[in-house]
Design a protein around this motif. Structure first.
Motif, PDB file in Angstrom:
ATOM      1  N   ASP A  44       0.980  -1.184  -0.044  1.00 47.79           N
ATOM      2  CA  ASP A  44      -0.074   0.062   0.178  1.00 47.79           C
ATOM      3  C   ASP A  44       0.979   1.236   0.064  1.00 47.79           C
ATOM      4  O   ASP A  44       2.082   1.170   0.137  1.00 47.79           O
ATOM      5  CB  ASP A  44      -0.980   0.027   1.110  1.00 47.79           C
ATOM      6  CG  ASP A  44      -0.318  -0.165   2.649  1.00 47.79           C
ATOM      7  OD1 ASP A  44       0.899   0.402   2.734  1.00 47.79           O
ATOM      8  OD2 ASP A  44      -0.897  -0.197   3.430  1.00 47.79           O
ATOM      9  N   PRO A  45       0.174   2.467  -0.102  1.00 47.68           N
ATOM     10  CA  PRO A  45       1.163   3.544  -0.266  1.00 47.68           C
ATOM     11  C   PRO A  45       2.040   3.839   0.868  1.00 47.68           C
ATOM     12  O   PRO A  45       3.053   4.531   0.945  1.00 47.68           O
ATOM     13  CB  PRO A  45       0.209   4.658  -0.442  1.00 47.68           C
ATOM     14  CG  PRO A  45      -0.928   4.204  -1.070  1.00 47.68           C
ATOM     15  CD  PRO A  45      -1.129   2.738  -0.562  1.00 47.68           C
ATOM     16  N   GLN A  46       1.474   3.465   2.090  1.00 47.26           N
ATOM     17  CA  GLN A  46       2.468   3.356   3.444  1.00 47.26           C
ATOM     18  C   GLN A  46       3.596   2.611   3.531  1.00 47.26           C
ATOM     19  O   GLN A  46       4.261   2.317   4.569  1.00 47.26           O
ATOM     20  CB  GLN A  46       1.552   3.350   4.701  1.00 47.26           C
ATOM     21  CG  GLN A  46       0.483   4.512   4.801  1.00 47.26           C
ATOM     22  CD  GLN A  46      -0.462   4.575   3.773  1.00 47.26           C
ATOM     23  OE1 GLN A  46      -1.241   3.486   3.404  1.00 47.26           O
ATOM     24  NE2 GLN A  46      -0.794   5.491   3.238  1.00 47.26           N
ATOM     25  N   GLY A  47       3.580   1.470   2.586  1.00 45.47           N
ATOM     26  CA  GLY A  47       4.872   0.345   2.635  1.00 45.47           C
ATOM     27  C   GLY A  47       4.470  -0.812   3.141  1.00 45.47           C
ATOM     28  O   GLY A  47       5.204  -1.547   3.286  1.00 45.47           O
ATOM     29  N   GLN A  48       3.170  -0.906   3.716  1.00 43.26           N
ATOM     30  CA  GLN A  48       2.758  -2.089   4.160  1.00 43.26           C
ATOM     31  C   GLN A  48       2.582  -3.464   3.135  1.00 43.26           C
ATOM     32  O   GLN A  48       1.614  -3.035   2.195  1.00 43.26           O
ATOM     33  CB  GLN A  48       1.395  -1.983   4.891  1.00 43.26           C
ATOM     34  CG  GLN A  48       0.894  -3.279   5.728  1.00 43.26           C
ATOM     35  CD  GLN A  48      -0.247  -3.065   6.624  1.00 43.26           C
ATOM     36  OE1 GLN A  48      -0.899  -1.875   6.640  1.00 43.26           O
ATOM     37  NE2 GLN A  48      -0.857  -4.033   6.697  1.00 43.26           N
ATOM     38  N   VAL A  49       3.051  -4.299   3.175  1.00 40.63           N
ATOM     39  CA  VAL A  49       2.811  -5.425   2.363  1.00 40.63           C
ATOM     40  C   VAL A  49       1.473  -5.914   2.263  1.00 40.63           C
ATOM     41  O   VAL A  49       0.909  -6.443   3.199  1.00 40.63           O
ATOM     42  CB  VAL A  49       4.039  -6.678   2.601  1.00 40.63           C
ATOM     43  CG1 VAL A  49       3.584  -7.944   1.369  1.00 40.63           C
ATOM     44  CG2 VAL A  49       5.384  -6.137   2.388  1.00 40.63           C
ATOM     45  N   LEU A  50       0.839  -5.876   1.181  1.00 41.12           N
ATOM     46  CA  LEU A  50      -0.604  -6.556   1.046  1.00 41.12           C
ATOM     47  C   LEU A  50      -0.587  -7.942   0.551  1.00 41.12           C
ATOM     48  O   LEU A  50      -1.471  -8.737   1.062  1.00 41.12           O
ATOM     49  CB  LEU A  50      -1.455  -5.386   0.191  1.00 41.12           C
ATOM     50  CG  LEU A  50      -1.540  -4.231   0.559  1.00 41.12           C
ATOM     51  CD1 LEU A  50      -2.175  -3.252  -0.530  1.00 41.12           C
ATOM     52  CD2 LEU A  50      -2.341  -4.057   1.913  1.00 41.12           C
ATOM     53  N   ILE A  51       0.092  -8.225  -0.332  1.00 39.16           N
ATOM     54  CA  ILE A  51       0.194  -9.491  -0.930  1.00 39.16           C
ATOM     55  C   ILE A  51       1.711  -9.930  -1.513  1.00 39.16           C
ATOM     56  O   ILE A  51       2.539  -8.931  -1.978  1.00 39.16           O
ATOM     57  CB  ILE A  51      -0.705  -9.513  -2.490  1.00 39.16           C
ATOM     58  CG1 ILE A  51      -2.047  -9.310  -1.899  1.00 39.16           C
ATOM     59  CG2 ILE A  51      -0.395 -10.459  -3.318  1.00 39.16           C
ATOM     60  CD1 ILE A  51      -3.144  -9.338  -2.939  1.00 39.16           C
ATOM     61  N   ASP A  52       2.194 -11.102  -1.272  1.00 32.32           N
ATOM     62  CA  ASP A  52       3.234 -11.245  -1.911  1.00 32.32           C
ATOM     63  C   ASP A  52       3.067 -12.303  -3.138  1.00 32.32           C
ATOM     64  O   ASP A  52       1.885 -13.184  -3.279  1.00 32.32           O
ATOM     65  CB  ASP A  52       4.094 -12.469  -1.036  1.00 32.32           C
ATOM     66  CG  ASP A  52       4.679 -11.524   0.306  1.00 32.32           C
ATOM     67  OD1 ASP A  52       5.527 -10.850   0.092  1.00 32.32           O
ATOM     68  OD2 ASP A  52       4.221 -11.840   1.499  1.00 32.32           O
ATOM     69  N   ILE A  53       3.764 -12.201  -4.184  1.00 34.57           N
ATOM     70  CA  ILE A  53       3.483 -13.107  -5.480  1.00 34.57           C
ATOM     71  C   ILE A  53       5.098 -13.973  -5.597  1.00 34.57           C
ATOM     72  O   ILE A  53       6.019 -13.176  -5.717  1.00 34.57           O
ATOM     73  CB  ILE A  53       3.356 -12.074  -6.528  1.00 34.57           C
ATOM     74  CG1 ILE A  53       2.168 -11.375  -6.243  1.00 34.57           C
ATOM     75  CG2 ILE A  53       3.226 -13.136  -7.910  1.00 34.57           C
ATOM     76  CD1 ILE A  53       2.033 -10.190  -7.319  1.00 34.57           C
ATOM     77  N   ARG A  54       4.946 -15.124  -5.974  1.00 33.52           N
ATOM     78  CA  ARG A  54       6.109 -15.799  -5.889  1.00 33.52           C
ATOM     79  C   ARG A  54       5.871 -16.911  -6.998  1.00 33.52           C
ATOM     80  O   ARG A  54       4.893 -17.494  -6.986  1.00 33.52           O
ATOM     81  CB  ARG A  54       6.407 -16.643  -4.513  1.00 33.52           C
ATOM     82  CG  ARG A  54       6.879 -15.614  -3.369  1.00 33.52           C
ATOM     83  CD  ARG A  54       7.503 -16.566  -2.079  1.00 33.52           C
ATOM     84  NE  ARG A  54       7.862 -15.734  -1.173  1.00 33.52           N
ATOM     85  CZ  ARG A  54       6.615 -15.211  -0.117  1.00 33.52           C
ATOM     86  NH1 ARG A  54       5.609 -15.233  -0.267  1.00 33.52           N
ATOM     87  NH2 ARG A  54       7.337 -14.465   0.614  1.00 33.52           N
ATOM     88  N   LYS A  55       7.056 -17.273  -7.588  1.00 30.85           N
ATOM     89  CA  LYS A  55       7.080 -18.300  -8.466  1.00 30.85           C
ATOM     90  C   LYS A  55       7.208 -19.545  -7.850  1.00 30.85           C
ATOM     91  O   LYS A  55       8.091 -19.508  -6.849  1.00 30.85           O
ATOM     92  CB  LYS A  55       7.959 -18.021  -9.743  1.00 30.85           C
ATOM     93  CG  LYS A  55       7.944 -19.086 -10.609  1.00 30.85           C
ATOM     94  CD  LYS A  55       9.140 -19.029 -11.690  1.00 30.85           C
ATOM     95  CE  LYS A  55       9.015 -20.153 -12.828  1.00 30.85           C
ATOM     96  NZ  LYS A  55       9.053 -21.345 -12.245  1.00 30.85           N
ATOM     97  N   LYS A  56       6.503 -20.491  -8.006  1.00 30.58           N
ATOM     98  CA  LYS A  56       6.547 -21.794  -7.305  1.00 30.58           C
ATOM     99  C   LYS A  56       7.754 -22.514  -7.948  1.00 30.58           C
ATOM    100  O   LYS A  56       7.933 -22.446  -9.029  1.00 30.58           O
ATOM    101  CB  LYS A  56       5.056 -22.709  -7.725  1.00 30.58           C
ATOM    102  CG  LYS A  56       5.241 -23.837  -6.644  1.00 30.58           C
ATOM    103  CD  LYS A  56       3.631 -24.460  -6.942  1.00 30.58           C
ATOM    104  CE  LYS A  56       3.423 -25.324  -5.759  1.00 30.58           C
ATOM    105  NZ  LYS A  56       2.322 -26.052  -5.724  1.00 30.58           N
ATOM    106  N   LEU A  57       8.488 -23.019  -6.896  1.00 29.93           N
ATOM    107  CA  LEU A  57       9.866 -23.625  -7.345  1.00 29.93           C
ATOM    108  C   LEU A  57       9.957 -24.884  -7.998  1.00 29.93           C
ATOM    109  O   LEU A  57      10.337 -25.303  -8.989  1.00 29.93           O
ATOM    110  CB  LEU A  57      10.647 -23.721  -6.060  1.00 29.93           C
ATOM    111  CG  LEU A  57      11.349 -22.468  -5.553  1.00 29.93           C
ATOM    112  CD1 LEU A  57      12.263 -22.865  -4.313  1.00 29.93           C
ATOM    113  CD2 LEU A  57      12.483 -22.140  -6.649  1.00 29.93           C
ATOM    114  N   ILE A  58       9.064 -25.832  -7.447  1.00 30.80           N
ATOM    115  CA  ILE A  58       8.769 -27.117  -8.130  1.00 30.80           C
ATOM    116  C   ILE A  58       7.458 -27.501  -8.554  1.00 30.80           C
ATOM    117  O   ILE A  58       6.382 -27.426  -7.906  1.00 30.80           O
ATOM    118  CB  ILE A  58       9.137 -28.065  -7.092  1.00 30.80           C
ATOM    119  CG1 ILE A  58      10.597 -27.925  -6.532  1.00 30.80           C
ATOM    120  CG2 ILE A  58       8.924 -29.652  -7.632  1.00 30.80           C
ATOM    121  CD1 ILE A  58      11.037 -28.742  -5.563  1.00 30.80           C
ATOM    122  N   SER A  59       7.261 -27.546  -9.829  1.00 27.66           N
ATOM    123  CA  SER A  59       6.026 -27.538 -10.383  1.00 27.66           C
ATOM    124  C   SER A  59       6.184 -28.147 -11.790  1.00 27.66           C
ATOM    125  O   SER A  59       6.962 -28.020 -12.462  1.00 27.66           O
ATOM    126  CB  SER A  59       4.886 -26.555 -10.359  1.00 27.66           C
ATOM    127  OG  SER A  59       5.489 -25.427 -11.304  1.00 27.66           O
TER     128      SER A  59
END
Length: 164
Positions: A44-59
């Motif tokens: 958000d604009p205050q720097g709070q993490v709302l969502i993390d997005i990660r590529k799955k390592l093993i799939s």
């Protein structure tokens, strides 16, 4: 509500502000460099993490995971049995699914839930180069989640194209 997203947010280590339709900073996409796998944070604009997005390592197929507060929220991957190449499935943790289809690499696609439009992604409304819009249609929809889905789908489609 419409949001403007710069098209080049996907480089590892790249940061970019997503603006609302009034030009106010709404979300920061924070690309994390020096990580074993692709990782982005939506803040958000205050720097709070709302969502993390990660590529799955093993799939077996490229998959991205969306988390909120270290809890899985959704898994994004290409739809398994689809005649359309630009068709993705978003499996939400509550067991429901979002359907993403359209011209992903052209930034002209829709995100639907049970046949109902939640958001449309398009360059048509904009004159700014390398920018696309995310129009969140439903007022009760989660804009951060829908923007995260758009980021994931575009990144997966680009990775697939790079592999061709």
């Amino acid at each position: 509500m419409r949001y403007l997203v710069r098209d080049r947010v996907f480089g590892i280590g790249d940061d970019y502000w997503i603006e609302d339709e009034q030009g106010r900073k709404a979300f920061l996409v924070d690309g994390k460099a020096m990580r074993l796998r692709e990782t982005f944070e939506l803040k958000d604009p205050q720097g709070q993490v709302l969502i993390d997005i990660r590529k799955k390592l093993i799939s077996l197929r490229d998959t991205m995971v969306i988390e909120r507060g270290d809890e899985p929220l959704a898994t994004v991957k290409r739809k398994r049995f689809s005649l359309l190449r630009n068709h993705f499935r978003v499996a939400l943790e509550d067991g429901s699914e979002l359907d993403v289809s359209g011209k992903i690499l052209d930034r002209e696609f829709a995100i639907e839930y049970d046949g109902e439009l939640l958001a449309e992604i398009s360059r048509r409304w904009l004159r700014i180069r390398e920018t696309y819009g995310v129009n969140v249609v439903r007022e009760d929809a989660d804009p951060a989640l829908l923007i995260a889905v758009a980021v994931c789908v575009i990144r997966l489609a680009e990775r697939e194209r790079e592999g061709d």
